[in-house]
Motif scaffolding. Structure first.
Motif, PDB file in Angstrom:
ATOM      1  N   PHE A 754     -73.764  29.577 148.978  1.00  0.00           N
ATOM      2  CA  PHE A 754     -72.548  29.513 148.185  1.00  0.00           C
ATOM      3  C   PHE A 754     -71.601  28.453 148.763  1.00  0.00           C
ATOM      4  N   ALA A 755     -70.653  28.046 147.957  1.00  0.00           N
ATOM      5  CA  ALA A 755     -69.654  27.075 148.409  1.00  0.00           C
ATOM      6  C   ALA A 755     -68.836  27.654 149.558  1.00  0.00           C
ATOM      7  N   PRO A 756     -68.250  26.822 150.414  1.00  0.00           N
ATOM      8  CA  PRO A 756     -67.442  27.325 151.540  1.00  0.00           C
ATOM      9  C   PRO A 756     -66.300  28.219 151.057  1.00  0.00           C
ATOM     10  N   TYR A 757     -65.979  29.180 151.903  1.00  0.00           N
ATOM     11  CA  TYR A 757     -64.894  30.124 151.626  1.00  0.00           C
ATOM     12  C   TYR A 757     -63.592  29.551 152.187  1.00  0.00           C
ATOM     13  N   LYS A 758     -62.495  29.635 151.387  1.00  0.00           N
ATOM     14  CA  LYS A 758     -61.191  29.139 151.811  1.00  0.00           C
ATOM     15  C   LYS A 758     -60.118  30.125 151.342  1.00  0.00           C
ATOM     16  N   ARG A 759     -59.078  30.294 152.176  1.00  0.00           N
ATOM     17  CA  ARG A 759     -57.989  31.203 151.801  1.00  0.00           C
ATOM     18  C   ARG A 759     -56.719  30.854 152.569  1.00  0.00           C
ATOM     19  N   PHE A 760     -55.592  30.969 151.891  1.00  0.00           N
ATOM     20  CA  PHE A 760     -54.293  30.742 152.506  1.00  0.00           C
ATOM     21  C   PHE A 760     -53.421  31.960 152.259  1.00  0.00           C
ATOM     22  N   ASP A 761     -52.847  32.513 153.342  1.00  0.00           N
ATOM     23  CA  ASP A 761     -52.020  33.715 153.257  1.00  0.00           C
ATOM     24  C   ASP A 761     -50.614  33.413 153.777  1.00  0.00           C
ATOM     25  N   LEU A 762     -49.665  34.163 153.252  1.00  0.00           N
ATOM     26  CA  LEU A 762     -48.278  34.060 153.696  1.00  0.00           C
ATOM     27  C   LEU A 762     -47.725  35.465 153.890  1.00  0.00           C
TER      28      LEU A 762
END
Length: 827
Positions: A754-762
């Motif tokens: 699968f495509a790379p996993y990315k996430r941004f949290d605040l």
């Protein structure tokens, strides 16, 4: 537009919090709080008399019980220094005091090898494990840390996914993948005893779940291990959480009430008797996630999960006839129950269900609980004894009803008003699993001298496992005729797991420390599950310029998920389960080799570099040639149904990890972690493949900044994470259609990624201390955790979901934008 709306809402929220923070507080004096605690020897846990505890211009000596008290301390952050002749000085930076709760510290001092009149100042290295036998791949975490990390939701497991070498399996579960190993290899311990997966909606054979039962409000500082564990940790090849429970306040009653997206909860603590210093602590949480659906937040399913959990701990200090302390007795318990009904028959075609199948109605209930009696006693200034008796258990109960859909002339499902037209519902699955465990964990820690410490212990678990599973499937691709009911599990058995161990720590010089130990494991279910000797060794060398070099190696073993031992090779009809082909499975084994380099940069920044190699062997694989291996299990909401398994599989993991961390000081904190690794395995077909979890790289960047306004503080936290995608392979369409679930072609397993996993949290936390200087205060906390604020679509898996056009392969995505808020009052 959605992204701009999210940022707009965030800006409005921050503006509101800043306005609240700078609002003048007229007519209110300075708020103060009490700081008190206990100072003991690190090895023997014996109280240290006459230690100096100093905070700014105030200082106090510990009494004959090792207790100290500082009153009238202004709320806010302070530095605490503890000194005693003959012991290393300890400096605790940024100790936070709130108006609504006393601060109680448990401090352990380490004896100097050379008894000097004056000792060198040595600040405590934040993050170093409490366990003195650990020299590498170990990390201490605190309650304050679990609250600081954006996206962690206050859970130890999600917090640990930020550490180097650790990654989450998916957003919908808190399983953690450590150095490419299966999440099922993670060991959970509370007060020294192993417990079942402490998660709501847990599935047999996994260590995680969607929501943790563990509440960080009742945890003391605890340890997390990622490899080459000390000898006291057995029955794990991946990692271990060693959770410590704190006692309630034994002098004054304190309360907490909290409302948030993840539940409404309350906590009370205080003295049972002020004369005996006995105390209590209790929490309760109830959650009904209907609010998510009402406001249109995607939680991965249209079903409404409900859960509740609780905890209590009563602590009774013990004294002899002369009034001297002779230890303590603590009674504790934790547990939870969770229910979800996923009714596909009442949903629309477009609805998502990453927690279950898309072709049936599913009713599921899970329960977990553990209770124990812990006795601790310093036998002398050199010797400490601890023993815990506990009972724990977990159960799962599920029923599935298959949906027969009306179809058109081309055999495609009919859809009216975005809903499938249901012809009938018929039972297709019924199972009930339960596990009870009676445990004893005991050890004696003896300080032979200032240089040497010996620890001898025993961990014993007596299991009672019950399981019943009955299923029927289709006879062919016409989907009109069922096979007779088949019983895959019908078990009621008792067996034991015994693990003695011994650990030795010797400080060869002021800067060179050796640890060595032996662990043994005996699982009585069969004669192949015996590990008579598992050596563990570690060496730590303190170098000039605040550097440290460490090496460790060890052999580790683990039993298999209990339910897999009792799966019927040829499921029978009625109540007959058939022969148990997997009952004779042996232990999975792994050699761990770790090298670590650490350097303190300035006063508060740590650089840590670790490299490791793990050689796994005796992994269960199928007897017939296939790509199946137990290393790929343990991170899903379903069980496995393998054929006869034999311990001939192998694997190997190696990697390099980098951590750059600034400990919280001067009102800010950051953590950068990166790892590159490779995790491969061989099944019974002898082919070397990627494991399901071989993402090959993981990177995390966290930052937290605190703004202080008189009696208030505002914390802003950010997190960015990215990892390599999960592995999979081409789908076997014929087998998938017949079994009504996605089945991959065995020969080409894990050749696609699968495509790379990315996430941004605040994360935003606003804390307000209120009250007058002459009475008890209140602490209000408002917190908003904006998970995946950019709404990035990360691919999770492929699922079986018949579509109107005749296709059945559906791409399932991780959770999207998920705002989690809470409001808490401490008083």
């Amino acid at each position: 537009m959605k992204i701009f709306a999210r940022f707009g809402a965030t800006v409005c929220l921050l503006s509101l919090l800043v306005c609240l923070a700078v609002t003048p507080l007229l007519g209110q004096g300075q708020l103060t709080q009490t700081l008190r605690g206990h100072v003991v020897d690190k090895e023997s846990k014996f109280p240290l008399v006459g230690a100096t505890v100093q905070l700014a211009d105030k200082g106090v000596l510990t009494d004959t019980a090792g207790l100290f008290r500082l009153t009238g301390i202004p709320v806010g952050r302070h530095t605490v220094k503890v000194t005693l002749v003959g012991y290393k000085e300890m400096v605790l930076a940024d100790v936070s005091l709130d108006a609504g709760r006393e601060k109680i510290l448990d401090i352990e001092l380490e004896e100097e090898i050379r008894q000097l009149v004056a000792v060198t100042v040595q600040a405590q290295r934040t993050g170093e494990a409490r366990n003195e036998m650990a020299v590498v791949s170990a990390r201490q975490f605190s309650v304050e840390e679990t609250n600081r990390y954006a996206g962690s939701r206050g859970e130890p497991a999600r917090m640990a996914s930020n550490f180097a070498g650790v990654q989450g399996a998916d957003d919908s579960r808190n399983d953690i993948v450590i150095r490419g190993n299966s999440p099922q290899g993670v060991l959970w311990r509370v007060d020294g005893v192993s417990i079942p997966s402490p998660n709501h909606f847990a599935i047999a054979g996994t260590s995680g779940g969607p929501v943790s039962i563990i509440n960080n409000r009742y945890l003391a500082n605890s340890d997390f291990f990622t490899g080459a564990f000390p000898a006291e940790f057995g029955n794990t090849v991946a990692g271990a959480f060693d959770l410590k429970l704190r006692n309630g306040n034994n002098e004054r009653h304190e309360k907490m009430v909290q409302f948030g997206f993840l539940g409404t909860e309350a906590m009370v603590e205080g003295p049972l008797s002020k004369s005996s210093k006995a105390s209590y602590l209790a929490t309760y949480r109830y959650a009904n996630l209907w609010l998510f659906n009402k406001i249109g937040i995607d939680i991965g399913t249209q079903a409404v999960p409900t859960y509740q959990d609780g905890f209590f701990r009563f602590n009774f200090p013990l004294r002899n006839r002369r009034g001297e302390s002779v230890g303590a007795l603590a009674l504790w318990a934790l547990g939870g129950t969770s229910t979800v009904d996923i009714l596909i028959s009442e949903q629309e075609v477009k609805d998502r269900n990453i927690f279950g199948n898309n072709d049936r109605d599913q009713y599921y209930t899970a329960r977990m609980g553990a209770a124990g009696l812990t006795y601790t006693r310093p036998l002398s200034p050199q010797t400490f004894w601890k023993a815990t008796l506990a009972v724990s258990g977990n159960s799962q109960d599920a029923n599935h009803n298959y949906l027969f859909l009306r179809r058109d002339g081309d055999r495609n499902p009919l859809v009216v008003n975005n809903r499938y037209v249901i012809d009938s519902l018929r039972p297709i699955l019924d199972y009930r699993f339960s596990e009870m465990k009676y445990s004893l964990a005991t050890f004696v820690n003896h300080k032979i001298s200032a240089r040497a410490t010996l620890k001898v212990g025993l961990n014993t678990d007596l299991y009672r496992f019950r399981a019943f599973d009955s299923v029927r499937s289709f006879t062919d691709l016409s989907y009109t005729r069922f096979t007779p009911w088949r019983t895959r599990w019908n078990t009621n058995e008792t067996f034991a797991l015994v693990q003695p161990y011994v650990s030795f720590r010797h400080r060869l010089t002021e800067n060179l420390t050796l640890t060595a130990g032996l662990n043994a494991l005996w699982f009585t279910l069969n004669t192949r599950s015996v590990a008579p000797v598992e050596p563990r060794v570690g060496l730590s060398w303190e170098l000039p310029a605040r550097q440290k070099l460490s090496l460790a190696a060890g052999l580790h073993s683990q039993i298999q998920p209990l339910y897999t031992y009792f799966y019927a090779e040829n499921p029978g009809s009625g109540s007959a389960a058939g022969p148990l082909a997997n009952r004779t499975m042996g232990l999975t084994k792994s050699w761990h080799y770790v090298a670590s380099y650490q350097r303190l940069l300035g006063r508060s920044i740590r650089l840590l570099l670790e490299t490791y190699y793990q050689r796994l062997f005796n992994i269960p694989v199928e007897q017939a040639q296939s790509s199946f291996s137990m290393v790929n299990t343990g991170a899903a909401f379903s069980r496995i149904f393998p054929g006869p398994l034999v311990n001939t599989g192998t694997g190997r993991n190696y990697g390099l990890e980098l951590t750059v961390e600034k400990f919280f000081s001067n009102h800010y904190y950051f953590l950068l972690t990166g790892s590159v690794f490779d995790a491969k395995y061989t099944g019974s077909d002898g082919v070397l493949r990627n494991t399901d979890f071989n993402g090959r790289y993981a990177f995390n960047a966290l930052f937290s900044k605190e703004f202080v306004f008189r009696r208030s503080s505002l914390n802003l936290g950010f997190k960015y994470t990215t990892t390599g995608g999960r592995w999979y392979g081409p789908v076997d369409e014929a087998a998938s259609r017949l079994n009504q679930e996605i089945i991959y072609q065995s020969a080409s397993r894990n050749t696609l990624q699968f495509a790379p996993y990315k996430r941004f949290d605040l994360k935003v936390d606003y804390k307000m201390n209120r009250g007058a200087a002459d009475r008890r205060g209140l602490t209000h906390t408002i917190s908003v955790d904006l998970v995946n604020i950019l709404g990035i679509q990360n691919l999770l898996s492929l699922s079986y979901a018949p579509q109107p056009d005749g296709s059945f392969i559906k791409q399932e995505y991780q959770l999207g934008f998920l705002p989690i808020f809470l409001y808490r009052v401490d008083f």
